[in-house]
Design a protein around this motif. Structure first.
Motif, PDB file in Angstrom:
ATOM      1  N   MET A 103       0.914  -1.230   0.109  1.00 52.24           N
ATOM      2  CA  MET A 103       0.263  -0.111  -0.335  1.00 52.24           C
ATOM      3  C   MET A 103       1.006   1.067  -0.021  1.00 52.24           C
ATOM      4  O   MET A 103      -0.226   2.347  -0.996  1.00 52.24           O
ATOM      5  CB  MET A 103      -1.413  -0.005   1.106  1.00 52.24           C
ATOM      6  CG  MET A 103      -2.248  -1.255   1.205  1.00 52.24           C
ATOM      7  SD  MET A 103      -3.030  -0.922  -0.608  1.00 52.24           S
ATOM      8  CE  MET A 103      -3.438  -2.370  -0.622  1.00 52.24           C
ATOM      9  N   ILE A 104       1.955   1.271   0.474  1.00 60.65           N
ATOM     10  CA  ILE A 104       2.800   2.361   0.017  1.00 60.65           C
ATOM     11  C   ILE A 104       3.034   2.646  -0.605  1.00 60.65           C
ATOM     12  O   ILE A 104       3.255   3.885  -1.161  1.00 60.65           O
ATOM     13  CB  ILE A 104       4.552   1.663   1.436  1.00 60.65           C
ATOM     14  CG1 ILE A 104       3.809   1.946   2.993  1.00 60.65           C
ATOM     15  CG2 ILE A 104       5.004   3.095   0.912  1.00 60.65           C
ATOM     16  CD1 ILE A 104       3.157   2.842   3.615  1.00 60.65           C
ATOM     17  N   ALA A 105       3.386   1.763  -1.394  1.00 60.65           N
ATOM     18  CA  ALA A 105       3.721   1.366  -3.307  1.00 60.65           C
ATOM     19  C   ALA A 105       2.092   2.042  -3.621  1.00 60.65           C
ATOM     20  O   ALA A 105       2.289   2.875  -5.285  1.00 60.65           O
ATOM     21  CB  ALA A 105       4.141   0.159  -3.752  1.00 60.65           C
ATOM     22  N   VAL A 106       1.020   1.658  -3.369  1.00 58.31           N
ATOM     23  CA  VAL A 106       0.073   2.061  -4.339  1.00 58.31           C
ATOM     24  C   VAL A 106       0.340   3.720  -4.093  1.00 58.31           C
ATOM     25  O   VAL A 106      -0.191   4.354  -5.207  1.00 58.31           O
ATOM     26  CB  VAL A 106      -1.337   1.712  -3.796  1.00 58.31           C
ATOM     27  CG1 VAL A 106      -2.161   1.688  -3.873  1.00 58.31           C
ATOM     28  CG2 VAL A 106      -0.885   0.011  -4.215  1.00 58.31           C
ATOM     29  N   GLY A 107       0.312   3.846  -2.995  1.00 54.62           N
ATOM     30  CA  GLY A 107       0.327   6.220  -2.578  1.00 54.62           C
ATOM     31  C   GLY A 107       1.377   6.519  -4.200  1.00 54.62           C
ATOM     32  O   GLY A 107       0.532   7.926  -4.311  1.00 54.62           O
ATOM     33  N   LEU A 108       2.660   5.555  -3.897  1.00 57.02           N
ATOM     34  CA  LEU A 108       3.608   6.528  -4.681  1.00 57.02           C
ATOM     35  C   LEU A 108       2.655   5.868  -6.685  1.00 57.02           C
ATOM     36  O   LEU A 108       3.460   7.335  -7.499  1.00 57.02           O
ATOM     37  CB  LEU A 108       4.666   5.927  -4.669  1.00 57.02           C
ATOM     38  CG  LEU A 108       5.738   6.275  -3.753  1.00 57.02           C
ATOM     39  CD1 LEU A 108       7.099   5.814  -3.307  1.00 57.02           C
ATOM     40  CD2 LEU A 108       5.899   7.881  -3.378  1.00 57.02           C
ATOM     41  N   GLY A 109       2.860   5.240  -6.487  1.00 57.55           N
ATOM     42  CA  GLY A 109       1.565   5.019  -7.859  1.00 57.55           C
ATOM     43  C   GLY A 109       0.340   6.080  -8.177  1.00 57.55           C
ATOM     44  O   GLY A 109      -0.165   6.114  -9.352  1.00 57.55           O
ATOM     45  N   LEU A 136       7.908  -1.591  -7.210  1.00 58.38           N
ATOM     46  CA  LEU A 136       8.465  -1.166  -9.737  1.00 58.38           C
ATOM     47  C   LEU A 136       6.693  -0.866 -10.185  1.00 58.38           C
ATOM     48  O   LEU A 136       6.182  -0.044 -10.890  1.00 58.38           O
ATOM     49  CB  LEU A 136       8.976  -1.473  -9.878  1.00 58.38           C
ATOM     50  CG  LEU A 136      10.958  -0.683  -9.076  1.00 58.38           C
ATOM     51  CD1 LEU A 136      11.554  -1.556  -9.746  1.00 58.38           C
ATOM     52  CD2 LEU A 136      10.266   0.364  -9.481  1.00 58.38           C
ATOM     53  N   GLN A 137       6.748  -2.234  -9.992  1.00 56.87           N
ATOM     54  CA  GLN A 137       5.184  -2.470 -11.389  1.00 56.87           C
ATOM     55  C   GLN A 137       4.046  -1.939 -10.668  1.00 56.87           C
ATOM     56  O   GLN A 137       2.987  -1.670 -12.037  1.00 56.87           O
ATOM     57  CB  GLN A 137       5.348  -4.561 -11.514  1.00 56.87           C
ATOM     58  CG  GLN A 137       4.071  -5.187  -9.981  1.00 56.87           C
ATOM     59  CD  GLN A 137       2.828  -4.292  -9.718  1.00 56.87           C
ATOM     60  OE1 GLN A 137       2.144  -4.363 -10.668  1.00 56.87           O
ATOM     61  NE2 GLN A 137       2.565  -4.565  -9.036  1.00 56.87           N
ATOM     62  N   VAL A 138       3.717  -1.532  -9.615  1.00 56.38           N
ATOM     63  CA  VAL A 138       2.161  -0.596  -9.399  1.00 56.38           C
ATOM     64  C   VAL A 138       2.454   0.788  -9.714  1.00 56.38           C
ATOM     65  O   VAL A 138       2.011   1.625 -10.221  1.00 56.38           O
ATOM     66  CB  VAL A 138       1.671  -0.946  -8.077  1.00 56.38           C
ATOM     67  CG1 VAL A 138       2.347  -0.320  -7.212  1.00 56.38           C
ATOM     68  CG2 VAL A 138       0.610  -0.551  -8.055  1.00 56.38           C
TER      69      VAL A 138
END
Length: 457
Positions: free
Chosen positions: A287-293, A371-373
């Motif tokens: 979900m941290i990555a989702v935020g950057l996505g 990376l992918q998200v």
């Protein structure tokens, strides 16, 4: 280009992403709290939550995918200063998400019998069905909330959905405690109590975000509804053209994780409970990555509206670098704490050992998953969704899942083999999506330079 050209964007990226991260973590925390409280009842109830949520997550991926179409369109309209267009996207998005929520609720009710045909432990299925029925209804308020959230995100106002989600988590914890264990005047509902806590908290989220947005000057003009522009087929087509492929992207990824739940269930109750613990922990860092996505979608969408493609590429790569660094820290943390983290959920030694093994692989795919998200978010900002959808299908279902099926057999690597398939699929997705973004962004820059050097007639 020097490294500082990318790192100087970290502050802005985090300013936009931080509320989204907390908001997305809030969604996961609903599952975390359910798992934590139900885990005290034993391995079978914990496995039942995992099985029930396997269908819910698939429905949720489709619904959220449709809602994601709102953000890049709002961001582009905001970047070009077109209020009327932004308002129209917002209104049509609310209608589309509400209808989607109702459809997903009905689909989940019709899909219940599937659980009896997945070779799962019978006691787990019997516990999962009532829980699924309650949580399925919560898809309606959740999808309405998503419409308001994606709209606010598109205007770079990401904090309000964070407030709604975090406060809703408090509501969920309170009602979980009262209804799972039967505290005070409330009945002891055990697993069903967790479902009711989720449902109540999601209705609260909708009320809260609607109440707070309509009172703010930034949003007031968007809340003026006109019958003349209420239903335009061209706007719905635009939302669906972006939303449907995005929904498929999320479906392909979530479905492979759901597939791991089903495969783990064939190995027994303990394997499924361990799988659920590892998935829940990995989803929190995801979900941290989702935020950057979301940040990549917003910022790339803004630059697309401004037609500044050189800056667009630089900003996008700053989000890629930032998520890589953050996920690397999480990967190290998973490896160092793999034996301790599962004990938060359950005290069954066999489940803890199995979950610790899975966390080693979860640590490895933190980088590619993050990376992918984020790259998908950048491509969404470019409103490029069809080819990325194909890439996701190939990576997850032609590369990842066959590996999970083969190596996930009990006579091979068991649960570890299932998760090796996840690692392969996510890594393939990250590599192919990067190739796509690199190609498109370079193409746009060449187009920009050609326009600049053209002589004025």
């Amino acid at each position: 280009m020097q490294l500082s050209a990318y790192t100087t964007e970290f502050r802005t990226n985090l300013h936009i992403a931080f509320p989204v991260m907390l908001g997305q973590l809030g969604h996961v925390m609903v599952g975390f709290v359910d798992n934590l409280m139900v885990g005290q009842l034993g391995a079978a109830p914990l496995a039942a939550i995992s099985l029930g949520n396997s269908l819910v997550f698939i429905a949720l991926s489709l619904g959220i995918g449709f809602s994601f179409a709102i953000t890049p369109l709002i961001a582009e309209a905001d970047g070009s200063g077109d209020l009327e267009k932004g308002r129209s996207y917002f209104h049509h998005g609310v209608i589309l998400c509400t209808v989607t929520g109702i459809v997903l609720f009905l689909m989940l009710l019709l899909a219940k019998p599937i659980l009896y045909h997945l070779d799962q432990p019978p006691e787990v299925v019997d516990l999962a069905i009532p829980y699924l029925e309650i949580v399925a209804f919560s898809m309606i308020p959740l999808m309405v909330f998503q419409a308001y959230k994606q709209f606010a995100d598109g205007l770079s106002q990401t904090k309000y959905s964070m407030y709604a989600t975090l406060i809703a988590n408090v509501v969920n914890i309170v009602f979980n405690y009262l209804l799972i264990y039967g505290i005070w005047i409330f009945p002891r509902l055990e697993l069903e109590g967790a479902g009711w806590g989720t449902l109540i908290s999601r209705f609260f989220m909708v009320w809260f975000i609607w109440e707070i947005l309509r009172r703010k000057d930034k949003f007031r003009a968007y809340f003026v509804w006109s019958k003349k522009e209420l239903l335009k087929s061209t706007i719905f087509k635009r939302l669906l053209a972006l939303g449907f492929p995005t929904a498929l992207q999320m479906f392909f990824e979530v479905a492979i994780f759901t597939g791991t739940i089903i495969l783990a269930g064939t190995l027994g109750t303990n394997a499924q409970a361990a799988n659920q613990i590892a998935l829940n922990l990995a989803s929190m860092t995801f979900m941290i990555a989702v935020g950057l996505g979301v940040t990549a979608t917003i910022r790339v969408g803004n630059q697309k509206g401004l037609k500044n493609y050189t800056n667009l590429r630089r900003i996008a790569y700053s989000t890629f670098l930032l998520v890589f660094l953050i996920e690397a820290v999480f990967a190290i943390g998973f490896i160092l704490l793999k034996d301790w983290m599962p004990t938060i959920y359950i005290d069954d030694v066999e489940v803890i050992v199995l979950a610790a093994q899975l966390l080693i692989i979860a640590a490895l795919f933190q980088l590619s998953d993050g990376l992918q998200v984020v790259i998908l978010g950048a491509l969404r900002g470019l409103q490029d969704v069809k080819i990325p959808t194909l890439i996701c299908f190939i990576a997850y279902w032609l590369i990842g899942f066959p590996i999970s099926i083969y190596f996930g057999r009990e006579e091979h690597l068991g649960s570890m083999g299932i998760w090796l398939g996840l690692l392969a699929g996510l890594s393939a997705a990250a590599a192919l999506l990067h190739y796509r973004f690199n190609y498109l962004s370079k193409k746009l820059i060449l187009k920009e330079k050609n326009v600049v050097v053209e002589p004025v007639a």
